[in-house]
Design a protein around this motif. Structure first.
Motif, PDB file in Angstrom:
ATOM      1  N   LYS A   1       0.824  -1.211   0.000  1.00 53.72           N
ATOM      2  CA  LYS A   1       0.000   0.000   0.000  1.00 53.72           C
ATOM      3  C   LYS A   1       0.861   1.266   0.000  1.00 53.72           C
ATOM      4  CE  LYS A   1      -3.823  -2.032   2.710  1.00 53.72           C
ATOM      5  NZ  LYS A   1      -4.965  -1.746   1.805  1.00 53.72           N
ATOM      6  N   PHE A   2       1.987   1.202   0.717  1.00 52.92           N
ATOM      7  CA  PHE A   2       2.853   2.377   0.877  1.00 52.92           C
ATOM      8  C   PHE A   2       4.295   1.983   0.523  1.00 52.92           C
ATOM      9  CE2 PHE A   2      -0.564   2.507   4.054  1.00 52.92           C
ATOM     10  CZ  PHE A   2      -1.218   3.678   3.681  1.00 52.92           C
ATOM     11  N   PRO A   3       4.583   1.794  -0.763  1.00 53.85           N
ATOM     12  CA  PRO A   3       5.882   1.236  -1.179  1.00 53.85           C
ATOM     13  C   PRO A   3       7.077   2.166  -0.963  1.00 53.85           C
ATOM     14  CG  PRO A   3       4.578   1.887  -3.089  1.00 53.85           C
ATOM     15  CD  PRO A   3       3.679   2.019  -1.911  1.00 53.85           C
ATOM     16  N   TYR A   4       6.851   3.453  -0.689  1.00 52.80           N
ATOM     17  CA  TYR A   4       7.960   4.393  -0.577  1.00 52.80           C
ATOM     18  C   TYR A   4       8.322   4.718   0.864  1.00 52.80           C
ATOM     19  CZ  TYR A   4       6.700   4.882  -5.463  1.00 52.80           C
ATOM     20  OH  TYR A   4       6.407   4.605  -6.774  1.00 52.80           O
ATOM     21  N   ASP A   5       7.805   3.936   1.810  1.00 50.71           N
ATOM     22  CA  ASP A   5       8.146   4.163   3.213  1.00 50.71           C
ATOM     23  C   ASP A   5       9.504   3.524   3.484  1.00 50.71           C
ATOM     24  OD1 ASP A   5       8.374   4.078   6.041  1.00 50.71           O
ATOM     25  OD2 ASP A   5       6.197   4.246   6.238  1.00 50.71           O
ATOM     26  N   LYS A   6      10.551   4.347   3.482  1.00 52.67           N
ATOM     27  CA  LYS A   6      11.922   3.849   3.568  1.00 52.67           C
ATOM     28  C   LYS A   6      12.196   3.134   4.887  1.00 52.67           C
ATOM     29  CE  LYS A   6      16.729   5.307   3.074  1.00 52.67           C
ATOM     30  NZ  LYS A   6      17.648   6.451   2.848  1.00 52.67           N
ATOM     31  N   GLU A   7      11.691   3.688   6.008  1.00 56.37           N
ATOM     32  CA  GLU A   7      11.968   3.094   7.317  1.00 56.37           C
ATOM     33  C   GLU A   7      11.365   1.699   7.430  1.00 56.37           C
ATOM     34  OE1 GLU A   7      11.174   3.889  12.086  1.00 56.37           O
ATOM     35  OE2 GLU A   7      10.788   5.491  10.648  1.00 56.37           O
ATOM     36  N   VAL A   8      10.121   1.547   7.008  1.00 57.05           N
ATOM     37  CA  VAL A   8       9.475   0.235   7.068  1.00 57.05           C
ATOM     38  C   VAL A   8      10.150  -0.724   6.094  1.00 57.05           C
ATOM     39  CG1 VAL A   8       7.313  -1.037   6.747  1.00 57.05           C
ATOM     40  CG2 VAL A   8       7.285   1.200   7.865  1.00 57.05           C
ATOM     41  N   GLN A   9      10.579  -0.216   4.932  1.00 59.31           N
ATOM     42  CA  GLN A   9      11.282  -1.055   3.960  1.00 59.31           C
ATOM     43  C   GLN A   9      12.582  -1.602   4.563  1.00 59.31           C
ATOM     44  OE1 GLN A   9      10.314  -2.000   0.731  1.00 59.31           O
ATOM     45  NE2 GLN A   9      12.087  -3.352   0.924  1.00 59.31           N
ATOM     46  N   GLU A  10      13.318  -0.743   5.285  1.00 57.45           N
ATOM     47  CA  GLU A  10      14.550  -1.189   5.934  1.00 57.45           C
ATOM     48  C   GLU A  10      14.262  -2.210   7.029  1.00 57.45           C
ATOM     49  OE1 GLU A  10      16.353   2.410   7.236  1.00 57.45           O
ATOM     50  OE2 GLU A  10      17.178   2.916   5.248  1.00 57.45           O
ATOM     51  N   TYR A  11      13.179  -1.983   7.765  1.00 57.51           N
ATOM     52  CA  TYR A  11      12.759  -2.927   8.810  1.00 57.51           C
ATOM     53  C   TYR A  11      12.432  -4.277   8.166  1.00 57.51           C
ATOM     54  CZ  TYR A  11      10.517  -4.177  13.299  1.00 57.51           C
ATOM     55  OH  TYR A  11      10.184  -4.751  14.492  1.00 57.51           O
ATOM     56  N   PHE A  12      11.692  -4.215   7.056  1.00 57.11           N
ATOM     57  CA  PHE A  12      11.300  -5.420   6.331  1.00 57.11           C
ATOM     58  C   PHE A  12      12.533  -6.206   5.888  1.00 57.11           C
ATOM     59  CE2 PHE A  12      10.287  -7.435   2.199  1.00 57.11           C
ATOM     60  CZ  PHE A  12       9.253  -8.273   2.586  1.00 57.11           C
ATOM     61  N   GLU A  13      13.535  -5.499   5.369  1.00 53.43           N
ATOM     62  CA  GLU A  13      14.756  -6.157   4.901  1.00 53.43           C
ATOM     63  C   GLU A  13      15.524  -6.798   6.051  1.00 53.43           C
ATOM     64  OE1 GLU A  13      16.737  -3.047   2.822  1.00 53.43           O
ATOM     65  OE2 GLU A  13      15.354  -3.098   1.105  1.00 53.43           O
ATOM     66  N   SER A  14      15.498  -6.156   7.237  1.00 52.69           N
ATOM     67  CA  SER A  14      16.186  -6.751   8.390  1.00 52.69           C
ATOM     68  C   SER A  14      15.496  -8.030   8.846  1.00 52.69           C
ATOM     69  CB  SER A  14      16.254  -5.744   9.544  1.00 52.69           C
ATOM     70  OG  SER A  14      14.976  -5.516  10.120  1.00 52.69           O
ATOM     71  N   ILE A  15      14.183  -8.049   8.771  1.00 51.18           N
ATOM     72  CA  ILE A  15      13.430  -9.260   9.126  1.00 51.18           C
ATOM     73  C   ILE A  15      13.694 -10.356   8.091  1.00 51.18           C
ATOM     74  CG2 ILE A  15      11.109 -10.244   9.374  1.00 51.18           C
ATOM     75  CD1 ILE A  15      11.910  -8.558  11.757  1.00 51.18           C
ATOM     76  N   GLU A  16      13.751  -9.956   6.816  1.00 53.89           N
ATOM     77  CA  GLU A  16      14.048 -10.935   5.767  1.00 53.89           C
ATOM     78  C   GLU A  16      15.407 -11.583   5.993  1.00 53.89           C
ATOM     79  OE1 GLU A  16      13.505  -9.014   1.906  1.00 53.89           O
ATOM     80  OE2 GLU A  16      11.938 -10.507   1.542  1.00 53.89           O
ATOM     81  N   MET A  17      16.382 -10.789   6.458  1.00 49.98           N
ATOM     82  CA  MET A  17      17.710 -11.337   6.721  1.00 49.98           C
ATOM     83  C   MET A  17      17.664 -12.389   7.821  1.00 49.98           C
ATOM     84  SD  MET A  17      20.191  -7.983   6.455  1.00 49.98           S
ATOM     85  CE  MET A  17      21.622  -8.935   6.967  1.00 49.98           C
ATOM     86  N   VAL A  18      16.877 -12.117   8.854  1.00 48.37           N
ATOM     87  CA  VAL A  18      16.724 -13.091   9.945  1.00 48.37           C
ATOM     88  C   VAL A  18      16.113 -14.379   9.406  1.00 48.37           C
ATOM     89  CG1 VAL A  18      15.549 -13.578  12.121  1.00 48.37           C
ATOM     90  CG2 VAL A  18      16.529 -11.316  11.724  1.00 48.37           C
ATOM     91  N   LEU A  19      15.017 -14.228   8.631  1.00 47.59           N
ATOM     92  CA  LEU A  19      14.338 -15.412   8.106  1.00 47.59           C
ATOM     93  C   LEU A  19      15.206 -16.149   7.087  1.00 47.59           C
ATOM     94  CD1 LEU A  19      10.697 -14.067   7.804  1.00 47.59           C
ATOM     95  CD2 LEU A  19      11.534 -15.820   9.364  1.00 47.59           C
TER      96      LEU A  19
END
Length: 643
Positions: free
Chosen positions: A500-518
């Motif tokens: 819904k909000f693809p340009y939210d940089k902070e959430v995108q970075e959070y998402f990438e950190s979670i992806e790294m864990v998984l």
């Protein structure tokens, strides 16, 4: 019509947070005790029980870690609890003539369960505070938003506290529930009854029934004898109070006002002391005596008889039992005019009732009564007489019995008019499998619409659509998920948000950190599978354990280690991990198929059928599983093994 004069033995089930605890719980417990003595079959179903007499039973409130993380961080108060949806199948509920509700707040009861229970049995709900008709708080103090609709809550930190302001939706959800749930309301004060009359409960039938006190237990004891027993001098003017945690610490009891009044009294009368019942803290002031909570009511009654004056500076109260108990023991009262207290204590007759938070008048009344022994004696006699005449427990029991009979009669004649709440009005967060099972059973409805039935992308999408601050919600919820190592849910929620909000940089970075864990978890799981294929069982086990240390509910690793344990015939460990896997994702085909075969080998057909039924309700196109379910359902129960 029923003959109300004819004695009838009733099966009464009370639902309460606890069986034996504070004020509201004590009201319920005393009713059960007296109702049993009056010849009825009464009991309590509670989230936790302390009594061992057989009059109370506990039930599992059932809230998964991930649902708790989601609901609490997003402000959905008590929506995580699933156990209360199952109460309609409880044997005590099924055999009851009437259900009597008390506090439904307290981390155990989903408000949507009220729709189910009120459709199968007549329900009486005794309100002990305002929580039933506010957005969240048990007392609203000066806020009156609850009259027209909550939102922008000024008191989010008031019990029960919520982390995110969801009060507008919580209030609206309650309103919708009440419009489809027939029940009778009782209040133990005119003060609360008047508030209910302006609230979302105003269309429900309502009755005033004060709380009661057993005047055979709570009675005046010889003052000199009890003082001698407790080692308190005869000439000390003893001011007393009784409260959970003590009146000086319990924020609802206005301890700062009590302390201010006591210090002023000490300046005028040197031989005074304060007995703080329920308090475990230690005070520097020598005139404050702390005694821990007293559970034995006979001993408590003797302690009341130590008091020359009972002081109450509550900032929020309804019909406090401590005031009734003190009056029954012949203790004069000095109190703020809080809530329903002025309905209990007559100013200038049973004690002094001063304005709300009026400490000057409180101090004046306290000093006047402390200095006038004759006035204390007069108030003592009046207070005891009032308790016996108006608040005797037997009178309360009879009032409820009369109400029960009317409710049963009216419910029997009006039950066909019950209008079930439309599923389209119910949030996907509520439409779990447990709720839907109850809804379909009660209303004989089969719903084919899209349901959450757990935590899904559709559920997250629904929550974001309901939120005025979607970014805050996703961060708060994902922090909660991450704190419980529920990384897959955090990733799922952020993915929905970023769509819904693809340009939210902070959430995108959070998402990438979670992806790294998984990614690390997935890599460890793949390493484990590789070791397993090469026959290195120890290496495989270590890799799967390492993956689960990072993400305890990673389904693939749970399934793999469960299979590993099964093959080594470590059955208990195998089932533990299979159960964890199907709890985390009951619709994962590989896990469900593997576990079903294990259960078949163990002849635990009942559990296998339960898992398969849940699975095929959500994946009806899986023909293999449907055929397997049909086969299992044809096995005679005598062949089942229960473990």
């Amino acid at each position: 019509m029923m003959d109300y004069q004819k004695k009838r033995k009733l099966k009464i089930v009370h639902i309460s947070t606890f069986d034996i605890a504070g004020g509201a719980e004590k009201v319920a417990w005393r009713l059960v005790k007296e109702q049993c003595e009056a010849g009825h079959d009464a009991c309590i179903i509670a989230s936790a029980c302390r009594d061992r007499s057989g009059r109370s039973v506990s039930f599992n409130s059932e809230a998964s870690t991930e649902m708790q993380a989601l609901c609490r961080s997003a402000g959905f108060l008590y929506y995580e609890y699933q156990g209360s949806h199952k109460l309609l199948k409880h044997s005590l509920i099924k055999s009851a003539d009437i259900i009597h509700l008390h506090n439904l707040h307290g981390d155990y009861f989903n408000p949507f369960s009220l729709i189910l229970l009120s459709a199968i049995k007549p329900v009486v709900w005794t309100l002990h505070d305002m929580q039933s008709f506010t957005g969240h708080c048990a007392h609203s103090f000066d806020c009156e938003k609850w009259i027209t609709g909550c939102g922008l809550c000024p008191v989010l930190n008031v019990y029960p506290q919520i982390l995110y302001d969801r009060t507008a939706q919580l209030w609206q959800d309650k309103k919708n529930i009440y419009e489809h749930a027939p029940f009778w309301v009782t209040t133990p004060s005119k003060w609360l009854k008047e508030k209910v009359g302006y609230s979302i409960l105003k269309k429900h039938p309502m009755e005033l029934i004060y709380n009661g006190v057993d005047t055979n237990i709570f009675k005046p004891y010889d003052r000199l004898e009890v003082r001698k027993k407790f080692g308190i001098s005869e000439d000390v003017i003893l001011i007393g109070s009784v409260a959970n945690l003590g009146a000086l610490v319990n924020t609802w009891k206005g301890g700062v006002y009590t302390l201010e009044a006591l210090k002023a009294l000490k300046g005028k009368i040197s031989n005074c002391a304060f007995l703080n019942i329920g308090g475990n803290e230690t005070h520097n002031d020598s005139f404050i005596i702390d005694l821990p909570r007293i559970n034995d009511e006979n001993e408590l009654a003797m302690v009341y008889s130590l008091f020359d004056i009972f002081i109450s500076t509550s900032v929020a109260d309804n019909c406090p039992l401590t005031i009734l108990e003190a009056m029954a023991c012949g203790v004069p009262i000095v109190t703020f005019a809080t809530g329903g207290i002025p309905e209990l204590v007559r100013d200038g007759i049973d004690g002094f009732v001063v304005g709300y938070k009026d400490t000057d008048s409180l101090i004046e009344a306290l000093i006047k009564l402390s200095l006038d022994n004759d006035l204390r004696h007069k108030f003592s006699i009046n207070a005891r007489h009032r308790a016996e005449s108006y608040f005797e427990q037997e009178m309360v029991v009879q009032s409820y019995e009369n109400l029960y009979l009317r409710c049963i009669d009216e419910w029997d004649t009006g039950r066909k008019q019950i209008n079930p709440m439309s599923l389209s009005e119910i949030s996907m967060l509520i439409k779990t499998r447990t709720f839907m099972d109850g809804y379909e059973e009660v209303f004989s409805v089969t719903d084919n619409s899209k349901q959450a039935l757990g935590i899904t992308t559709e559920l997250f999408d629904d929550i974001l659509n309901q939120s005025t601050e979607p970014r805050n919600i996703v961060i708060i919820c994902c922090n909660a998920f991450a704190s419980f190592k529920k990384y897959e849910y955090a990733k799922m929620f952020m993915k929905v948000y970023l769509d819904k909000f693809p340009y939210d940089k902070e959430v995108q970075e959070y998402f990438e950190s979670i992806e790294m864990v998984l990614s690390k978890v997935e890599a460890l799981n793949l390493i484990g599978e590789s070791f397993f294929e090469r026959g290195d069982i120890r290496g495989a086990k270590n890799a799967f354990v390492a993956a689960l240390d990072i993400c305890p509910d990673f389904v693939a690793a749970c399934n793999n280690i469960a299979v590993l344990f099964w093959q080594s015939r470590e059955i208990e460990e195998s089932q533990k991990y299979f159960e964890r896997a199907v709890k985390s994702n009951p619709f994962d085909n590989a896990t469900v198929y593997n576990y079903i075969n294990v259960l078949i080998d163990l002849k635990q057909y009942g559990r296998a059928i339960e898992i398969l039924r849940n699975y095929v309700k959500s994946v009806p196109e899986d023909i293999q599983m449907l055929k397997l379910l049909e086969k299992l359902e044809g096995i005679p129960q005598k062949e089942y093994r229960y473990e």
